[in-house]
Design an enzyme around this catalytic site. Structure first.
Site, PDB file in Angstrom:
ATOM      1  N   ARG A 144      24.594 -21.205  26.921  1.00  0.00           N
ATOM      2  CA  ARG A 144      25.768 -20.592  26.451  1.00  0.00           C
ATOM      3  C   ARG A 144      26.817 -20.163  27.523  1.00  0.00           C
ATOM      4  O   ARG A 144      27.724 -20.267  26.886  1.00  0.00           O
ATOM      5  CB  ARG A 144      25.325 -19.093  25.777  1.00  0.00           C
ATOM      6  CG  ARG A 144      24.540 -19.538  24.428  1.00  0.00           C
ATOM      7  CD  ARG A 144      24.216 -18.099  23.695  1.00  0.00           C
ATOM      8  NE  ARG A 144      24.978 -17.712  22.912  1.00  0.00           N
ATOM      9  CZ  ARG A 144      25.258 -17.904  21.549  1.00  0.00           C
ATOM     10  NH1 ARG A 144      24.654 -19.153  21.143  1.00  0.00           N
ATOM     11  NH2 ARG A 144      26.345 -17.671  21.121  1.00  0.00           N
TER      12      ARG A 144
ATOM     13  N   GLU B 272      17.038 -20.066  29.475  1.00  0.00           N
ATOM     14  CA  GLU B 272      17.576 -21.239  29.198  1.00  0.00           C
ATOM     15  C   GLU B 272      18.592 -21.170  28.160  1.00  0.00           C
ATOM     16  O   GLU B 272      19.320 -21.727  28.409  1.00  0.00           O
ATOM     17  CB  GLU B 272      16.346 -22.124  28.587  1.00  0.00           C
ATOM     18  CG  GLU B 272      15.384 -22.532  29.582  1.00  0.00           C
ATOM     19  CD  GLU B 272      14.003 -21.322  29.379  1.00  0.00           C
ATOM     20  OE1 GLU B 272      12.867 -21.903  29.601  1.00  0.00           O
ATOM     21  OE2 GLU B 272      14.493 -20.216  28.914  1.00  0.00           O
TER      22      GLU B 272
ATOM     23  N   LYS C  50      28.177 -14.942  19.500  1.00  0.00           N
ATOM     24  CA  LYS C  50      28.718 -16.037  18.805  1.00  0.00           C
ATOM     25  C   LYS C  50      30.038 -15.730  18.336  1.00  0.00           C
ATOM     26  O   LYS C  50      31.090 -16.319  18.442  1.00  0.00           O
ATOM     27  CB  LYS C  50      28.001 -16.083  17.207  1.00  0.00           C
ATOM     28  CG  LYS C  50      26.771 -16.802  17.212  1.00  0.00           C
ATOM     29  CD  LYS C  50      26.043 -16.819  15.719  1.00  0.00           C
ATOM     30  CE  LYS C  50      24.898 -17.928  15.985  1.00  0.00           C
ATOM     31  NZ  LYS C  50      23.655 -17.168  16.443  1.00  0.00           N
TER      32      LYS C  50
END
Length: 475
Positions: free
Chosen positions: A85, A80, A408
């Protein structure tokens, strides 16, 4: 109107079209799948286009000691999270096209300076092949579902730890209860099967474990079984209610925040149930994209593949916990998705893998890789393991070659390319501060998003662990 089976089939077919790399070994390995589907309703006709724009597989997350202050590792590789992302990658591409004056299939200009909004008729839907881990997985068992499985005992040692901080999205492991001595189950995970509408209605142990609990006599001297629930391995966050560990349906506390289970080391990743509930208030676009968006982006529908399922439990886990949140800033609202269930089971689920498992091939286990595919022009496929690129060597560790495109740092750099492309006079007000430098700076400068998060945290999720700023100071 959305048909759950149509969505499930679309996502399974998209997965089938991917290359073999990173996929489970049929009959021996399993995984879970999630996807984001873009729905486009054409204004000049009754045509409705449905397209998978992001797809993810995976069952693991890393331990807290493996987290990197450089932002170069994927902390959470559950399907998920991978799918969401990957969708952010897709949205960044579409936003880049929009600010460059190109044609975007997603965004058009909004009223506020530097802001954008969804094109009319565009919506996004979320699909997951199994109920999300955490609260949504605590599903009552039905009479038709066998209850022979004892709960997974807690793991006190590091035997299941792979040495790199990787932790498996394990079979549900009920923690350190001392009420009953429970035999340990082998760890389980999911594989892909053929797309069969009439596949057997078996449990997916990736999210369900139960203990057969003795109950009162049925009058003939036999013990009647106590109603039970599928177990989740996600642990209650510290500072709140713990699981009572009572036999049967009283084993778990419900409606509480949970962190994903670790094998020997704790994680800091909240359960997928909690993250989906959060996305229903803050949107799934995240803090960075919120700089450019006049309104948050919400999933209109959540579709779950064939698995142990309860509509009431899904409603509690994804909707009810946040339904009372008030005083959100402009652009944010409580936006509960429609919840649908498909009758089609994921071909590589754990249950299907176990059905196809042949003696002598080793035990059934989770696939070690996570796959991301998204509808972007450059490098749409990203295969990872242990939070890094699949197949990375010691020589490339710490370099761009080792990084997932979903980490990130990579998403931050992609976002900064949008900022650099934007005409200075068209920048959103929140991005006009000269002191913005680090990932943390840009997230905190997204004021409306942070205000919405503060309201959600204070009213619904006060125990949600706060981010460690020291892990977010990269640039």
């Amino acid at each position: 109107m959305v048909h759950a089976d149509e969505i499930a089939k679309l996502c399974y077919e998209r997965f089938k079209q991917l290359a073999r790399r990173g996929k489970p070994e049929p009959g021996r390995e399993w995984t879970l799948l999630a996807a984001v589907v873009q729905i486009t309703r054409c204004a000049d006709s009754d045509t409705v286009e449905k397209e998978v724009v992001s797809l993810g597989t995976g069952t693991k997350c890393i331990g807290q000691t493996a987290m990197s202050p450089k932002g170069d590792i994927l902390n959470d590789s559950h399907a998920e999270v991978i799918a969401r992302r990957g969708c952010v990658r897709y949205l960044i591409q579409e936003l880049n096209r929009a600010v460059s004056g190109g044609d975007s299939s997603v965004f058009c200009r909004a009223d506020q300076r530097g802001k954008w909004r969804l094109r009319p008729g565009v919506a996004f839907l979320f699909f997951t092949s199994h109920t999300p881990c955490g609260d949504a997985a605590i599903v009552p068992m039905t009479d038709s579902q066998s209850q022979p499985c004892p709960a997974v005992s807690s793991v006190k040692s590091h035997k299941e730890h792979d040495g790199r901080g990787d932790l498996k999205r394990g079979a549900e492991e009920p923690s350190e209860g001392k009420h009953v001595k429970l035999p340990r189950l082998e760890e389980q995970e999911t594989d892909l099967q053929s797309l069969l509408p009439n596949s057997p209605n078996s449990e997916d142990p990736s999210q369900s474990r139960s203990a057969k609990s003795p109950g009162p006599s049925d009058g003939a001297g036999r013990l009647a079984p106590v109603p039970d629930v599928h177990r989740t391995g996600a642990k209650c966050v510290s500072g709140g209610p713990a699981d009572p560990l009572h036999p049967g349906s009283g084993y778990h506390s419900t409606g509480v925040l949970r962190v994903k289970p670790g094998r020997g080391e704790p994680t800091r990743s909240l359960s997928c149930s909690d993250k989906l509930a959060r996305w229903g208030v803050l949107g799934f676009q995240g803090a960075l994209l919120s700089h450019y968006l006049q309104e948050a982006l919400y999933f209109s529908t959540v579709v779950v593949g064939k698995c142990p399922y309860s509509q009431e439990v899904m409603q509690r886990a994804l909707v009810t916990r946040c339904a009372h949140v008030l005083d959100l800033p402009a652009g944010f609202s409580v936006r509960p998705p429609e919840l649908l269930r498909s009758s089609l089971e994921f071909p590589f689920s754990q249950a299907q893998t176990e059905l196809r498992h042949q003696a002598g091939r080793g035990r059934v286990s989770p696939c070690g890789a996570a796959i991301s595919w998204c509808n972007v022009t450059e490098r749409p496929l990203d295969v990872t393991a242990n939070g890094y690129k699949h197949g990375v060597t010691k020589k490339t560790m710490g370099t761009a070659k080792a990084r997932s495109l979903l980490c990130k740092l990579e998403l931050f750099h992609s976002f900064l390319s949008v900022v650099a492309t934007t005409d200075p006079g068209a920048l959103p007000d929140s991005l006009r501060r000269a002191e913005l430098k680090t990932y943390w700076d840009f997230k905190q400068a997204s004021r409306s998003y942070q205000q919405a998060w503060q309201q959600l945290r204070s009213q619904a999720f006060p125990l949600w662990p706060r981010s460690d700023a020291d892990l977010l100071l990269f640039h």
